[in-house]
Scaffold this motif. Structure first.
Motif, PDB file in Angstrom:
ATOM      1  N   ALA A  17      50.412  33.536  -7.554  1.00 27.04           N
ATOM      2  CA  ALA A  17      51.680  33.051  -8.111  1.00 27.04           C
ATOM      3  C   ALA A  17      52.483  32.294  -7.052  1.00 27.04           C
ATOM      4  CB  ALA A  17      52.502  34.222  -8.644  1.00 27.04           C
ATOM      5  N   THR A  18      53.444  31.531  -7.539  1.00 27.05           N
ATOM      6  CA  THR A  18      54.425  30.876  -6.668  1.00 27.05           C
ATOM      7  C   THR A  18      55.735  31.643  -6.785  1.00 27.05           C
ATOM      8  OG1 THR A  18      53.413  28.690  -6.875  1.00 27.05           O
ATOM      9  CG2 THR A  18      55.740  28.767  -6.278  1.00 27.05           C
ATOM     10  N   VAL A  19      56.365  31.914  -5.659  1.00 28.43           N
ATOM     11  CA  VAL A  19      57.610  32.687  -5.678  1.00 28.43           C
ATOM     12  C   VAL A  19      58.626  31.992  -4.766  1.00 28.43           C
ATOM     13  CG1 VAL A  19      56.811  34.234  -3.842  1.00 28.43           C
ATOM     14  CG2 VAL A  19      58.586  34.999  -5.425  1.00 28.43           C
ATOM     15  N   ALA A  20      59.879  32.047  -5.180  1.00 28.44           N
ATOM     16  CA  ALA A  20      60.945  31.392  -4.408  1.00 28.44           C
ATOM     17  C   ALA A  20      62.039  32.395  -4.073  1.00 28.44           C
ATOM     18  CB  ALA A  20      61.526  30.232  -5.208  1.00 28.44           C
ATOM     19  N   PHE A  21      62.506  32.325  -2.845  1.00 29.30           N
ATOM     20  CA  PHE A  21      63.616  33.161  -2.397  1.00 29.30           C
ATOM     21  C   PHE A  21      64.779  32.265  -2.014  1.00 29.30           C
ATOM     22  CE2 PHE A  21      60.741  36.387  -2.666  1.00 29.30           C
ATOM     23  CZ  PHE A  21      59.785  36.467  -1.660  1.00 29.30           C
ATOM     24  N   ASN A  22      65.975  32.757  -2.285  1.00 34.84           N
ATOM     25  CA  ASN A  22      67.173  32.002  -1.954  1.00 34.84           C
ATOM     26  C   ASN A  22      68.075  32.804  -1.041  1.00 34.84           C
ATOM     27  OD1 ASN A  22      66.343  30.017  -3.833  1.00 34.84           O
ATOM     28  ND2 ASN A  22      67.100  31.331  -5.467  1.00 34.84           N
ATOM     29  N   CYS A  23      68.940  32.080  -0.355  1.00 37.38           N
ATOM     30  CA  CYS A  23      69.836  32.710   0.606  1.00 37.38           C
ATOM     31  C   CYS A  23      71.072  31.832   0.733  1.00 37.38           C
ATOM     32  CB  CYS A  23      69.091  32.816   1.942  1.00 37.38           C
ATOM     33  SG  CYS A  23      70.089  33.152   3.379  1.00 37.38           S
ATOM     34  N   THR A  24      72.235  32.444   0.859  1.00 40.53           N
ATOM     35  CA  THR A  24      73.445  31.672   1.148  1.00 40.53           C
ATOM     36  C   THR A  24      74.086  32.237   2.407  1.00 40.53           C
ATOM     37  OG1 THR A  24      74.751  33.112  -0.288  1.00 40.53           O
ATOM     38  CG2 THR A  24      73.920  31.068  -1.260  1.00 40.53           C
ATOM     39  N   TYR A  25      74.773  31.381   3.132  1.00 41.19           N
ATOM     40  CA  TYR A  25      75.459  31.816   4.343  1.00 41.19           C
ATOM     41  C   TYR A  25      76.914  31.363   4.283  1.00 41.19           C
ATOM     42  CZ  TYR A  25      74.481  27.019   5.916  1.00 41.19           C
ATOM     43  OH  TYR A  25      74.406  25.653   6.017  1.00 41.19           O
ATOM     44  N   SER A  26      77.781  32.121   4.929  1.00 43.18           N
ATOM     45  CA  SER A  26      79.215  31.893   4.751  1.00 43.18           C
ATOM     46  C   SER A  26      79.831  30.984   5.813  1.00 43.18           C
ATOM     47  CB  SER A  26      79.954  33.231   4.730  1.00 43.18           C
ATOM     48  OG  SER A  26      79.766  33.908   5.954  1.00 43.18           O
ATOM     49  N   ASN A  27      79.242  30.937   7.004  1.00 42.81           N
ATOM     50  CA  ASN A  27      79.866  30.202   8.101  1.00 42.81           C
ATOM     51  C   ASN A  27      79.318  28.777   8.181  1.00 42.81           C
ATOM     52  OD1 ASN A  27      80.848  29.220  10.554  1.00 42.81           O
ATOM     53  ND2 ASN A  27      80.872  31.266  11.464  1.00 42.81           N
ATOM     54  N   SER A  28      80.162  27.825   7.835  1.00 44.85           N
ATOM     55  CA  SER A  28      79.720  26.425   7.798  1.00 44.85           C
ATOM     56  C   SER A  28      79.394  25.870   9.189  1.00 44.85           C
ATOM     57  CB  SER A  28      80.792  25.552   7.141  1.00 44.85           C
ATOM     58  OG  SER A  28      82.006  25.649   7.873  1.00 44.85           O
ATOM     59  N   ALA A  29      79.819  26.573  10.237  1.00 41.11           N
ATOM     60  CA  ALA A  29      79.527  26.126  11.607  1.00 41.11           C
ATOM     61  C   ALA A  29      78.159  26.587  12.095  1.00 41.11           C
ATOM     62  CB  ALA A  29      80.608  26.636  12.553  1.00 41.11           C
ATOM     63  N   PHE A 101      71.402  38.366  10.355  1.00 42.47           N
ATOM     64  CA  PHE A 101      70.343  38.608   9.377  1.00 42.47           C
ATOM     65  C   PHE A 101      70.915  38.899   7.997  1.00 42.47           C
ATOM     66  CE2 PHE A 101      66.382  39.198  11.824  1.00 42.47           C
ATOM     67  CZ  PHE A 101      66.882  39.167  13.115  1.00 42.47           C
ATOM     68  N   GLY A 102      70.214  38.444   6.975  1.00 42.95           N
ATOM     69  CA  GLY A 102      70.445  38.935   5.629  1.00 42.95           C
ATOM     70  C   GLY A 102      69.755  40.283   5.460  1.00 42.95           C
ATOM     71  N   THR A 103      70.012  40.908   4.324  1.00 42.39           N
ATOM     72  CA  THR A 103      69.420  42.221   4.074  1.00 42.39           C
ATOM     73  C   THR A 103      67.935  42.127   3.746  1.00 42.39           C
ATOM     74  OG1 THR A 103      70.179  42.028   1.805  1.00 42.39           O
ATOM     75  CG2 THR A 103      71.541  43.336   3.299  1.00 42.39           C
ATOM     76  N   GLY A 104      67.468  40.931   3.416  1.00 53.37           N
ATOM     77  CA  GLY A 104      66.045  40.755   3.147  1.00 53.37           C
ATOM     78  C   GLY A 104      65.722  40.826   1.674  1.00 53.37           C
ATOM     79  N   THR A 105      64.669  40.120   1.322  1.00 51.42           N
ATOM     80  CA  THR A 105      64.138  40.149  -0.047  1.00 51.42           C
ATOM     81  C   THR A 105      62.726  40.704   0.024  1.00 51.42           C
ATOM     82  OG1 THR A 105      65.422  38.216  -0.715  1.00 51.42           O
ATOM     83  CG2 THR A 105      63.507  38.800  -2.065  1.00 51.42           C
ATOM     84  N   ARG A 106      62.507  41.773  -0.729  1.00 50.81           N
ATOM     85  CA  ARG A 106      61.190  42.409  -0.683  1.00 50.81           C
ATOM     86  C   ARG A 106      60.238  41.748  -1.674  1.00 50.81           C
ATOM     87  NH1 ARG A 106      57.725  46.238   0.239  1.00 50.81           N
ATOM     88  NH2 ARG A 106      57.161  47.792  -1.283  1.00 50.81           N
ATOM     89  N   LEU A 107      59.058  41.420  -1.194  1.00 48.49           N
ATOM     90  CA  LEU A 107      58.015  40.819  -2.032  1.00 48.49           C
ATOM     91  C   LEU A 107      56.816  41.760  -2.083  1.00 48.49           C
ATOM     92  CD1 LEU A 107      56.661  38.427  -3.563  1.00 48.49           C
ATOM     93  CD2 LEU A 107      55.860  37.610  -1.331  1.00 48.49           C
ATOM     94  N   GLN A 108      56.353  42.021  -3.296  1.00 44.21           N
ATOM     95  CA  GLN A 108      55.124  42.795  -3.493  1.00 44.21           C
ATOM     96  C   GLN A 108      54.160  41.924  -4.303  1.00 44.21           C
ATOM     97  OE1 GLN A 108      54.510  46.113  -2.306  1.00 44.21           O
ATOM     98  NE2 GLN A 108      52.453  45.449  -2.831  1.00 44.21           N
TER      99      GLN A 108
END
Lengths: 111, 113
Positions: A17-29, A101-108
């Motif tokens: 399969a194809t899987v996509a993860f996303n992430c956002t960050y708050s500090n524009s700098a 770090f983000g909290t992470g996305t778990r992939l199985q």
């Protein structure tokens, strides 16, 4: 708002399969961006850096959108060995700069 | 491939005791770091160290914590009086001049009982 935010998952996908993860960050700098992989109770390992132009490493493609403060990771043709937690990581830049770090996305990945 | 070495891999200590976690960074790296990860939570920055002094520290890194590079190769994290909430995985890391070559050690799992 969290500094680096990710969907914790888990994402359960079949092999291939194809899987996509996303992430956002708050500090524009923020200066530099990475995806790390972490196996259970192991250290984080660099998967790939992320550039605005998008970059690819085999089955993995990463993308950065600075305007939206958004980072993505696409994994094509998932393998069982891809099962892990994927960490979105941001660096403010400068010398001796810390990683956030983000909290992470778990992939199985399953048969 | 060069690696960051941490010892011990697992340490159990009684509350109130002092512990020292040891790390040998990559030999030509200039910047050294400690991070921690409480079970089930994210990796958190503790402290960075450059040119024999602390560059930056987080709110977590209070007076009970200290770091030292005693002999030019080892990099240590001391926790003076451990608390139950100090139980976590502690990762040492080092990086080169551009901060891009971040390499993490395999971690020390600290259990405070």
């Amino acid at each position: 708002r969290k500094e680096v935010e990710q969907d914790p998952g888990p994402f359960n996908v079949p092999e291939g399969a194809t899987v996509a993860f996303n992430c956002t960050y708050s500090n524009s700098a923020s200066q530099s961006f990475f995806w790390y992989r972490q196996d259970c109770r192991k250290e984080p390992k660099l998967l790939m850096s992320v550039y605005s132009s998008g970059n690819e490493d085999g089955r993995f493609t990463a993308q950065l959108n600075r305007a939206s403060q958004y980072i993505s990771l696409l994994i094509r043709d998932s393998k069982l060995s891809d099962s892990a937690t994927y960490l979105c990581v941001v660096n403010m830049g400068g010398t001796a700069s810390k990683l956030t770090f983000g909290t992470g996305t778990r992939l199985q990945v399953t048969l | 491939e060069p690696e960051v070495t941490q010892t011990p891999s697992h340490q159990v200590t009684q509350m109130g005791q002092e512990v020292i976690l040891r790390c040998v960074p990559i030999s030509n790296h200039l910047y050294f770091y400690w991070y921690r990860q409480i079970l089930g939570q994210k990796v958190e920055f503790l402290v960075s160290f450059y040119n024999n002094e602390i560059s930056e520290k987080s709110e977590i890194f209070d007076d009970q914590f200290s770091v030292e590079r005693p002999d030019g190769s080892n990099f240590t994290l001391k926790i003076r009086s451990t608390k139950l909430e100090d139980s976590a995985m502690y990762f040492c890391a080092s990086s080169g001049r551009d901060s891009y070559g971040y390499t993490f050690g395999s971690g020390t799992r600290l259990t405070v009982v």
